[in-house]
Motif scaffolding. Sequence first.
Motif, PDB file in Angstrom:
ATOM      1  N   LEU A 199      29.838 -27.065   7.642  1.00 29.67           N
ATOM      2  CA  LEU A 199      29.138 -26.283   7.717  1.00 29.67           C
ATOM      3  C   LEU A 199      28.232 -26.762   8.743  1.00 29.67           C
ATOM      4  N   THR A 200      27.490 -27.587   8.612  1.00 21.98           N
ATOM      5  CA  THR A 200      26.114 -28.377   9.226  1.00 21.98           C
ATOM      6  C   THR A 200      26.147 -28.613  10.385  1.00 21.98           C
ATOM      7  N   ALA A 201      27.929 -28.981  10.598  1.00 22.50           N
ATOM      8  CA  ALA A 201      27.587 -29.133  12.392  1.00 22.50           C
ATOM      9  C   ALA A 201      27.912 -27.787  12.933  1.00 22.50           C
ATOM     10  N   LEU A 202      28.260 -27.181  12.324  1.00 22.15           N
ATOM     11  CA  LEU A 202      28.676 -25.472  12.961  1.00 22.15           C
ATOM     12  C   LEU A 202      27.180 -24.577  13.328  1.00 22.15           C
ATOM     13  N   TYR A 203      26.923 -25.170  12.132  1.00 25.66           N
ATOM     14  CA  TYR A 203      25.392 -24.136  12.045  1.00 25.66           C
ATOM     15  C   TYR A 203      24.739 -24.925  13.190  1.00 25.66           C
ATOM     16  N   ARG A 204      24.429 -26.742  13.428  1.00 24.87           N
ATOM     17  CA  ARG A 204      23.653 -26.727  14.339  1.00 24.87           C
ATOM     18  C   ARG A 204      24.193 -26.947  15.562  1.00 24.87           C
ATOM     19  N   GLU A 205      25.013 -26.989  15.780  1.00 27.26           N
ATOM     20  CA  GLU A 205      25.671 -26.651  17.384  1.00 27.26           C
ATOM     21  C   GLU A 205      25.594 -24.976  17.397  1.00 27.26           C
ATOM     22  N   PHE A 206      25.888 -24.014  16.656  1.00 27.46           N
ATOM     23  CA  PHE A 206      25.546 -22.195  17.022  1.00 27.46           C
ATOM     24  C   PHE A 206      25.449 -21.791  16.970  1.00 27.46           C
ATOM     25  N   SER A 207      23.350 -21.566  17.588  1.00 33.35           N
ATOM     26  CA  SER A 207      22.911 -21.183  16.672  1.00 33.35           C
ATOM     27  C   SER A 207      23.158 -19.674  16.537  1.00 33.35           C
ATOM     28  N   GLU A 208      23.534 -19.150  17.977  1.00 33.35           N
ATOM     29  CA  GLU A 208      24.221 -17.573  17.992  1.00 33.35           C
ATOM     30  C   GLU A 208      25.021 -17.019  16.317  1.00 33.35           C
ATOM     31  N   LEU A 209      25.576 -18.444  15.783  1.00 36.67           N
ATOM     32  CA  LEU A 209      26.486 -17.516  14.721  1.00 36.67           C
ATOM     33  C   LEU A 209      25.752 -17.453  13.181  1.00 36.67           C
ATOM     34  N   ALA A 210      25.894 -16.617  12.555  1.00 35.29           N
ATOM     35  CA  ALA A 210      24.450 -16.267  12.057  1.00 35.29           C
ATOM     36  C   ALA A 210      25.009 -16.880   9.829  1.00 35.29           C
ATOM     37  N   LEU A 211      26.384 -16.141  10.107  1.00 31.78           N
ATOM     38  CA  LEU A 211      27.603 -16.786   8.736  1.00 31.78           C
ATOM     39  C   LEU A 211      28.538 -17.512   9.314  1.00 31.78           C
ATOM     40  N   ILE A 212      28.799 -18.771   8.357  1.00 36.42           N
ATOM     41  CA  ILE A 212      29.844 -19.455   9.050  1.00 36.42           C
ATOM     42  C   ILE A 212      30.933 -19.441   7.486  1.00 36.42           C
ATOM     43  N   GLU A 213      31.953 -18.955   7.384  1.00 35.31           N
ATOM     44  CA  GLU A 213      33.245 -19.014   6.363  1.00 35.31           C
ATOM     45  C   GLU A 213      33.923 -20.131   6.585  1.00 35.31           C
ATOM     46  N   VAL A 214      33.747 -21.255   6.061  1.00 32.07           N
ATOM     47  CA  VAL A 214      35.132 -22.519   5.227  1.00 32.07           C
ATOM     48  C   VAL A 214      36.242 -22.220   4.538  1.00 32.07           C
TER      49      VAL A 214
ATOM     50  N   LEU B 222      14.741 -16.081  17.090  1.00 36.18           N
ATOM     51  CA  LEU B 222      15.162 -16.970  18.150  1.00 36.18           C
ATOM     52  C   LEU B 222      16.714 -17.841  18.462  1.00 36.18           C
ATOM     53  N   TYR B 223      17.755 -16.954  19.393  1.00 37.97           N
ATOM     54  CA  TYR B 223      19.050 -17.926  18.887  1.00 37.97           C
ATOM     55  C   TYR B 223      19.448 -18.442  20.141  1.00 37.97           C
ATOM     56  N   ALA B 224      19.147 -17.660  21.021  1.00 40.66           N
ATOM     57  CA  ALA B 224      19.817 -18.176  22.457  1.00 40.66           C
ATOM     58  C   ALA B 224      19.441 -17.813  23.510  1.00 40.66           C
ATOM     59  N   PRO B 225      19.160 -18.153  24.548  1.00 43.37           N
ATOM     60  CA  PRO B 225      19.381 -18.299  25.790  1.00 43.37           C
ATOM     61  C   PRO B 225      19.586 -16.302  26.378  1.00 43.37           C
ATOM     62  N   ALA B 226      18.461 -15.659  26.952  1.00 46.94           N
ATOM     63  CA  ALA B 226      19.328 -14.705  27.342  1.00 46.94           C
ATOM     64  C   ALA B 226      19.269 -14.204  29.301  1.00 46.94           C
ATOM     65  N   PRO B 227      20.243 -13.896  29.578  1.00 45.87           N
ATOM     66  CA  PRO B 227      20.307 -13.910  31.004  1.00 45.87           C
ATOM     67  C   PRO B 227      19.005 -12.663  31.858  1.00 45.87           C
ATOM     68  N   GLU B 228      19.401 -12.966  32.797  1.00 47.56           N
ATOM     69  CA  GLU B 228      18.804 -11.681  33.814  1.00 47.56           C
ATOM     70  C   GLU B 228      19.408 -10.865  33.442  1.00 47.56           C
ATOM     71  N   PHE B 229      18.439  -9.418  33.114  1.00 44.74           N
ATOM     72  CA  PHE B 229      18.953  -8.374  33.016  1.00 44.74           C
ATOM     73  C   PHE B 229      18.518  -7.645  34.406  1.00 44.74           C
ATOM     74  N   SER B 230      19.068  -6.712  35.214  1.00 42.22           N
ATOM     75  CA  SER B 230      19.027  -5.283  35.735  1.00 42.22           C
ATOM     76  C   SER B 230      17.878  -3.848  35.245  1.00 42.22           C
ATOM     77  N   ASN B 231      18.423  -3.644  34.247  1.00 41.70           N
ATOM     78  CA  ASN B 231      18.042  -3.140  33.464  1.00 41.70           C
ATOM     79  C   ASN B 231      18.619  -3.160  31.477  1.00 41.70           C
ATOM     80  N   VAL B 232      17.185  -3.988  31.506  1.00 40.20           N
ATOM     81  CA  VAL B 232      16.767  -4.350  29.525  1.00 40.20           C
ATOM     82  C   VAL B 232      17.270  -3.308  28.248  1.00 40.20           C
ATOM     83  N   PRO B 233      18.052  -3.733  27.933  1.00 43.58           N
ATOM     84  CA  PRO B 233      18.878  -2.691  26.815  1.00 43.58           C
ATOM     85  C   PRO B 233      18.298  -3.073  25.652  1.00 43.58           C
ATOM     86  N   PHE B 234      16.566  -4.221  25.896  1.00 46.24           N
ATOM     87  CA  PHE B 234      16.713  -4.213  24.032  1.00 46.24           C
ATOM     88  C   PHE B 234      14.977  -3.685  24.738  1.00 46.24           C
TER      89      PHE B 234
END
Length: 252
Positions: free
Chosen positions: A64-79, A114-126
């Motif tokens: 669990l520690t490794a997965l949370y450290r490696e993937f900041s995009e994940l809010a919850l991990i259940e093993v 802040l959990y992941a880099p964002a790409p460039e948007f032509s029309n920002v949806p957020f």
Amino acid sequence: LILCFGGWYLWNGSILALTRIVIIGADRVAPELIIRVADGILAGQYFSLFNRRVNWFYPRAALLTALYREFSELALIEVTNFSFGTLQIKVTERQPAALWCGERCYFVDGSGLLYAPAPEFSNVPFLTLFGPELPLPIGSRPLSVSNWQQLLDLQGAVNQVLQTTPDFQDQTIATVSLTEPADYIFKVRDRRRESRSWQLLAARQKSVPATIARLAAAFSAPAFLAEYRSASTTLKSLDVRFDQKVFYQFMS
């Protein structure tokens, strides 16, 4: 000796081995990347004698520690080791609520992380937030949790006032700046006329109802509406940071 050798042989044999890893819930994060990290943690042995990749006795905390450290995009991990020989990793991915842009742009989730880099948007949806030109590492928060929630509440309340006021019902908040001179500088744009926008200045220490009350008072003032409706002027800014006062500026 026979019992010890038999136990060691049974532990390290194929009978107790975890032979399969199942990933559930991964969409933006590739399942094979999660499996690769899990394989790395399960490899090796305890005390150089006993395999880690076994049912029930795998290193769950380290995984669990490794997965949370490696993937900041994940809010919850259940093993879970729900069936013999199979390890199930169920993940819940963070959902973007806004963009934070300083030196570059990042996705921000509903808690303000802040959990992941964002790409460039032509029309920002957020909703897009701009802050000081300082690098912020992934996993940090531009605002505290309480201030972030206040900002979201204020944004929603302002948009509701705009949509229920006839002269402003086609307008919405596009960006928020957290730099001087105000705590929050909302850029309000007209969806029908993209080139027409104005700034709303608000204070962080003021409650949302108090700020909205001053905004609603300005929108209902005859003198303000008369100038706003004039064809010769354009609203530049509206300042609702001060008690009992609202300041506004028009351009010719």
